[in-house]
Design an enzyme around this catalytic site. Structure first.
Site, PDB file in Angstrom:
ATOM      1  N   ASN A  10       0.859  -1.191   0.000  1.00 40.69           N
ATOM      2  CA  ASN A  10       0.000   0.000   0.000  1.00 40.69           C
ATOM      3  C   ASN A  10       0.896   1.241   0.000  1.00 40.69           C
ATOM      4  OD1 ASN A  10      -1.404   2.274   1.126  1.00 40.69           O
ATOM      5  ND2 ASN A  10      -3.066   0.918   1.705  1.00 40.69           N
ATOM      6  N   ARG A  52      -7.086  12.834   0.933  1.00 41.79           N
ATOM      7  CA  ARG A  52      -6.006  13.316   1.800  1.00 41.79           C
ATOM      8  C   ARG A  52      -4.645  12.759   1.385  1.00 41.79           C
ATOM      9  NH1 ARG A  52      -7.438  10.190   7.381  1.00 41.79           N
ATOM     10  NH2 ARG A  52      -9.377  11.277   7.049  1.00 41.79           N
ATOM     11  N   HIS A  53      -4.627  11.620   0.689  1.00 40.18           N
ATOM     12  CA  HIS A  53      -3.324  11.150   0.175  1.00 40.18           C
ATOM     13  C   HIS A  53      -3.428  10.858  -1.326  1.00 40.18           C
ATOM     14  CE1 HIS A  53      -5.175   7.389   1.516  1.00 40.18           C
ATOM     15  NE2 HIS A  53      -4.833   7.568   2.782  1.00 40.18           N
ATOM     16  N   GLU A  76      -8.797   0.416  -2.748  1.00 35.84           N
ATOM     17  CA  GLU A  76      -9.610   0.480  -1.534  1.00 35.84           C
ATOM     18  C   GLU A  76     -10.560   1.659  -1.664  1.00 35.84           C
ATOM     19  OE1 GLU A  76      -6.098  -1.124   1.451  1.00 35.84           O
ATOM     20  OE2 GLU A  76      -7.003   0.833   1.779  1.00 35.84           O
ATOM     21  N   THR A 106      -6.956   6.734  10.327  1.00 32.81           N
ATOM     22  CA  THR A 106      -6.809   5.643   9.363  1.00 32.81           C
ATOM     23  C   THR A 106      -8.079   4.824   9.427  1.00 32.81           C
ATOM     24  OG1 THR A 106      -5.411   3.775   8.690  1.00 32.81           O
ATOM     25  CG2 THR A 106      -5.623   4.159  11.060  1.00 32.81           C
ATOM     26  N   THR A 107      -8.125   3.717   8.670  1.00 35.20           N
ATOM     27  CA  THR A 107      -9.363   2.944   8.627  1.00 35.20           C
ATOM     28  C   THR A 107      -9.556   2.208   9.950  1.00 35.20           C
ATOM     29  OG1 THR A 107      -8.893   2.654   6.290  1.00 35.20           O
ATOM     30  CG2 THR A 107     -10.671   1.350   7.194  1.00 35.20           C
ATOM     31  N   GLU A 157     -10.904  -9.382   3.593  1.00 35.99           N
ATOM     32  CA  GLU A 157      -9.620  -8.989   4.178  1.00 35.99           C
ATOM     33  C   GLU A 157      -9.887  -8.714   5.650  1.00 35.99           C
ATOM     34  OE1 GLU A 157      -7.032  -6.323   2.055  1.00 35.99           O
ATOM     35  OE2 GLU A 157      -6.350  -5.422   3.940  1.00 35.99           O
ATOM     36  N   GLY A 218       1.160  -1.296   4.357  1.00 37.96           N
ATOM     37  CA  GLY A 218       1.548   0.031   3.900  1.00 37.96           C
ATOM     38  C   GLY A 218       2.413   0.786   4.873  1.00 37.96           C
TER      39      GLY A 218
END
Ligand code: PXP
Length: 246
Positions: A10, A52-53, A76, A106-107, A157, A218
């Site tokens: 990632n 954001r990224h 994703e 984050t997630t 996942e 990642g």
């Protein structure tokens, strides 16, 4: 039994660093190229609603790169109409549906599939019809696994964030939860992946679960790249994974 587990890299946080200055360096597409050169089996990128990224232009370039390199792109995405339209345009090898809240760092936590089947099933169907493998990023719970199978996903996942945050010596119960969920998913015909928060040690540990065939990693690898370079970090992860499954 020896098995080769795939490593998806990632590259979101290369874009995080780039965006800190608003320019073009470091380029996540170059990072993806390096990752593939170092043995990554696939590239994972999360196009967040707030960008954001990773940006839309990154996804276009990553799609091209992965096609040329013959490596899968795992996109994703949140379960929104906007993201579905983007995924249907790019037709990535895999689309991993994740929960998304703007305020999260984050997630955090897996996708609530149970109880939201009516919203998720048509999105999963549309993605599958466009040729993408549909993966659901879920907590390792029996309800979520059953719901993932019911909405027609091909892959689950498992969120390993909770596992990775537990102290060494205090992870047995969460490991057992992951192992049981992996067994249940495999029995239901789902392919089993895992990711979030993994480093060399926790990657090795979760690979004791025989149903896991892919890890997506990642933050740790991009962080390690600061010290040893991206290629060496990926090769070291590859070695750790191979040792764990030898
Ligand atoms: N898998 C999914 C679905 C994710 O959302 C993330 C984080 O973006 C990862 C894997 C990778 O997690 P980490 O960056 O902590 O390795």
């Amino acid at each position: 039994m020896t098995r080769r587990v795939r490593l998806g890299v990632n590259i979101d946080h290369v874009a995080t660093v780039r965006n800190a200055r608003g320019g073009v360096h470091p380029d996540p597409v170059r990072a993806a190229q390096e990752a593939i050169g170092a043995g990554a089996d696939g590239i994972t990128a999360h196009l967040r609603e707030d960008r954001r990224h990773i940006t839309d232009a990154d996804i276009t370039a990553l799609t091209d790169l992965c096609r040329r390199a013959g490596r899968p792109l795992n996109l994703e995405m949140a379960v929104t109409d906007e993201m579905l339209a983007i995924a249907l345009r790019h037709r990535p090898h895999a689309a991993c549906l994740v929960p998304e809240r703007r305020e999260e760092v984050t997630t955090e936590g897996g996708l609530a599939v149970a109880g939201h089947e009516a919203r998720i099933a048509p999105v999963a169907r549309a993605l599958a019809e466009a040729g993408s493998r549909v993966s659901l990023f879920i907590e390792p719970s029996p309800e979520q696994v059953a719901a993932a199978a019911a909405v027609g996903a091909q892959v689950v996942e498992f969120h390993t964030g909770r596992y990775c945050h537990l102290p060494v010596g205090g992870r047995d119960a969460e490991f057992a939860r992951l192992a049981a969920a992996a067994k249940q998913a495999h029995a239901a015909g789902l392919e089993v992946h895992a990711g979030h928060g993994l480093d060399y040690d926790t990657a090795r540990e979760v690979l004791a679960i025989p149903e896991i065939v892919e890890l997506n990693i990642g933050h740790f690898l991009i962080g390690e790249a600061v010290f040893v370079g991206l290629g060496p970090a990926i090769r070291a992860m590859r070695q750790a994974m191979d040792e764990a499954t030898a």
